[in-house]
Design an enzyme around this catalytic site. Structure first.
Site, mmCIF file in Angstrom:
data_model
loop_
_atom_site.group_PDB
_atom_site.id
_atom_site.type_symbol
_atom_site.label_atom_id
_atom_site.label_comp_id
_atom_site.label_asym_id
_atom_site.label_seq_id
_atom_site.Cartn_x
_atom_site.Cartn_y
_atom_site.Cartn_z
ATOM 1 N N GLY A 69 9.136 -8.419 31.857
ATOM 2 C CA GLY A 69 8.476 -8.645 33.100
ATOM 3 C C GLY A 69 7.015 -9.044 33.018
ATOM 4 O O GLY A 69 6.139 -8.599 33.701
ATOM 5 N N SER A 70 6.847 -10.151 31.943
ATOM 6 C CA SER A 70 5.599 -10.779 32.028
ATOM 7 C C SER A 70 4.952 -11.556 33.475
ATOM 8 O O SER A 70 3.984 -11.314 33.640
ATOM 9 C CB SER A 70 5.467 -11.363 30.860
ATOM 10 N N ASN A 71 6.139 -12.223 34.119
ATOM 11 C CA ASN A 71 5.946 -12.705 35.237
ATOM 12 C C ASN A 71 5.707 -11.542 36.344
ATOM 13 O O ASN A 71 4.687 -12.023 37.217
ATOM 14 C CB ASN A 71 6.952 -13.666 35.586
ATOM 15 N N MET A 110 18.255 -11.939 34.795
ATOM 16 C CA MET A 110 19.081 -12.606 33.903
ATOM 17 C C MET A 110 20.614 -12.528 34.473
ATOM 18 O O MET A 110 21.537 -12.246 33.644
ATOM 19 C CB MET A 110 18.930 -12.413 32.515
ATOM 20 N N ILE A 160 23.506 -14.584 37.129
ATOM 21 C CA ILE A 160 23.626 -15.504 38.354
ATOM 22 C C ILE A 160 24.200 -14.683 39.571
ATOM 23 O O ILE A 160 25.077 -13.937 39.626
ATOM 24 C CB ILE A 160 24.781 -16.637 37.852
ATOM 25 N N HIS A 202 11.658 -21.119 36.879
ATOM 26 C CA HIS A 202 12.609 -21.711 35.929
ATOM 27 C C HIS A 202 11.407 -22.591 34.932
ATOM 28 O O HIS A 202 10.758 -23.422 35.367
ATOM 29 C CB HIS A 202 13.580 -22.787 36.318
ATOM 30 N N GLU A 212 23.358 -23.160 44.574
ATOM 31 C CA GLU A 212 23.379 -24.048 43.734
ATOM 32 C C GLU A 212 22.235 -23.674 42.608
ATOM 33 O O GLU A 212 21.071 -23.731 42.924
ATOM 34 C CB GLU A 212 23.517 -25.533 43.769
#
Length: 192
Positions: free
Chosen positions: A12-14, A94, A96, A113, A147
């Site tokens: 969770g650093s971001n 993490m 999709i 990203h 996408e």
């Protein structure tokens, strides 16, 4: 008040950088924005402890408890929607996401990203940049579309690729820039 819901899977650093920026820049007063909740698909995600320490609501929804990606995403959307989010922020989440989930939050779902998109979508971005002989690498904040890693770019940061770089040393330099551009991109998006 515009609510932000942050999704994480790990440290969770971001997320911590976003929470810190929201406090230091007084987003609540200035922008009418607050981090309402942090949700993880892993009960042991270290970022949950950071969020709890800041008195932010936390939730865990284990994707392994669901028979399909779509079933998990449906339950996740129901959980997120309890917080009436103006923005859903992927910060090291993490997973999709299914097209239905992405469509549900169209225009309100962001991701960061670790490459200068459109280069190096997917995984192992730092090693791929080194292997390709890139002189520069970086990070990109973008809106999420169905996408993977191709949504509209909101912000980018550039770092040099040094001759002695390994994937780990490059990743550390890129991460320090992620912590600057993700909060900035969110503030800019929500100030409109």
């Amino acid at each position: 008040m515009k609510n932000i819901v942050i999704l994480i899977s790990g440290g969770g650093s971001n997320m911590a950088a976003i929470v810190r920026a929201a406090q230091q820049q007084d987003w609540a007063q200035r922008l009418g924005v607050r981090v309402a909740a942090v949700i993880s698909n892993k009960a042991d995600a270290k970022g949950l402890e950071l969020a709890r320490a800041q008195c932010i609501a936390t939730e865990v929804l284990d994707h392994k408890q669901f028979a399909s990606r779509e079933a998990f995403d449906t339950a996740l959307a129901a959980l997120i929607d309890q917080y009436d989010p103006a923005l859903v922020v992927l910060a090291g989440f993490m997973r999709i996401l299914s097209p239905g989930f992405v469509a549900h939050y169209e225009g309100r779902l962001t991701n960061i990203h670790p490459s200068l998109l459109p280069a190096f979508t997917g995984l192992h971005t730092h090693q791929r940049a080194i292997d390709a002989g890139c002189k520069f690498a970086g990070a990109t904040v973008h809106l999420v579309t169905a996408e993977l890693d191709v949504g509209p770019i909101l912000d980018q940061a550039v770092v040099p690729v040094l001759p002695q770089d390994t994937a780990d040393t490059l990743a550390a330099r890129v991460l320090s820039q992620e912590h600057l551009i993700y909060p900035r991109a969110i503030a800019n998006l929500l100030s409109k």
